[in-house]
Scaffold this active site. Sequence first.
Site, PDB file in Angstrom:
ATOM      1  N   ALA A   1       0.797  -1.234   0.000  1.00 15.68           N
ATOM      2  CA  ALA A   1       0.000   0.000   0.000  1.00 15.68           C
ATOM      3  C   ALA A   1       0.825   1.277   0.000  1.00 15.68           C
ATOM      4  O   ALA A   1       0.272   2.360   0.184  1.00 15.68           O
ATOM      5  CB  ALA A   1      -0.985   0.027   1.164  1.00 15.68           C
TER       6      ALA A   1
ATOM      7  N   GLY B   1       2.102   2.681  -2.603  1.00 10.41           N
ATOM      8  CA  GLY B   1       1.579   3.450  -3.723  1.00 10.41           C
ATOM      9  C   GLY B   1       0.243   4.102  -3.399  1.00 10.41           C
ATOM     10  O   GLY B   1      -0.039   5.224  -3.845  1.00 10.41           O
ATOM     11  N   ASP B   2      -0.574   3.410  -2.618  1.00 11.38           N
ATOM     12  CA  ASP B   2      -1.850   3.985  -2.202  1.00 11.38           C
ATOM     13  C   ASP B   2      -1.629   5.187  -1.284  1.00 11.38           C
ATOM     14  O   ASP B   2      -2.323   6.202  -1.375  1.00 11.38           O
ATOM     15  CB  ASP B   2      -2.696   2.939  -1.488  1.00 11.38           C
ATOM     16  CG  ASP B   2      -3.058   1.774  -2.397  1.00 11.38           C
ATOM     17  OD1 ASP B   2      -3.142   1.987  -3.623  1.00 11.38           O
ATOM     18  OD2 ASP B   2      -3.261   0.659  -1.885  1.00 11.38           O
TER      19      ASP B   2
END
Length: 310
Positions: free
Chosen positions: A250, A252-253
């Site tokens: 996560a 990149g999130d």
Amino acid sequence: MKKVIVFGSINMDLVARSPRLPIPGETILGRDFFTAPGGKGANQAVASARLGIPTQLVGRIGDDNFGRSLLTHLQTFGVQTEHILIDKTAHSGVAIIAVDDSGQNNIIVVPGANGCVNGTDVKNLINLWDNAAVLLLQFEIPLTAVISAAKAAKSVGVKVILDPAPAQIDIPDDFYPLVDIITPNEIEAAQLVGFPVNNFDTAANAASVLLQKGVGTAIVKLGAQGVYCATADSTFFISAFRVQTVDTVAAGDAFNGGLVAAIAEGRSLREGVVWGAAAGAISTTKPGAMSSMCDRETLDRFLNERGFSG
């Protein structure tokens, strides 16, 4: 402050930890297992909400224990969930994640209710445009719904940001001009442009191709190397923040949450990329997806300690 709308997936993550990742056909022993709320749409909504931005998530969950738990977690993190549809015909989406001791991971996503997102869900967006700065999209829901949502946002002047993950090769050419900002990592960028992306020069070439396809701004995430950003008028590079990595799930999130939070506050594109890089770096210092997203105080302190204003 304007609000952020996230249109995307909501999953329950099933996470296994092991010393290393197995090679194809190999069985290895793990040492830990846990479940955690996730899904790229849900993670990005939490990342934005944790930074103090009013954030509305539109998507689907199943009428099951995973779905009820997911809804509770999202609300606990401050995400507005009124427009999440409970689908009685499908199970909630799940992601099966393996994480090794270096923090690397591989992931299998089973869409479930996410795969049923359609025009009905797009219609739920229509009443949300007022005071919206950004519509944030990903590819863990059907592409037809993503394209329809982008068209709807574009028609009312809401900025469209696309995280093109998981990577796809069947994106129609007329979709790119609907995207104001695209944020692929190396793998996704390579999939979109057709050549390897693994350093500054190849990131610059990939960004140029994406601009030629019609996107307004191309942001290519190079992991530990940094982030390359290009518009029609300018380019810049932000070096990665150095941290002790525990888990890259996560990250990149978290980057996208930081980026849209800055945009919702009316900050510059460069500030948005810095916020995204910082939020992504912080997330790798903790295990899990939603649980690794930082709050505003943590982000401000992290940036101030490194010479950036929060």
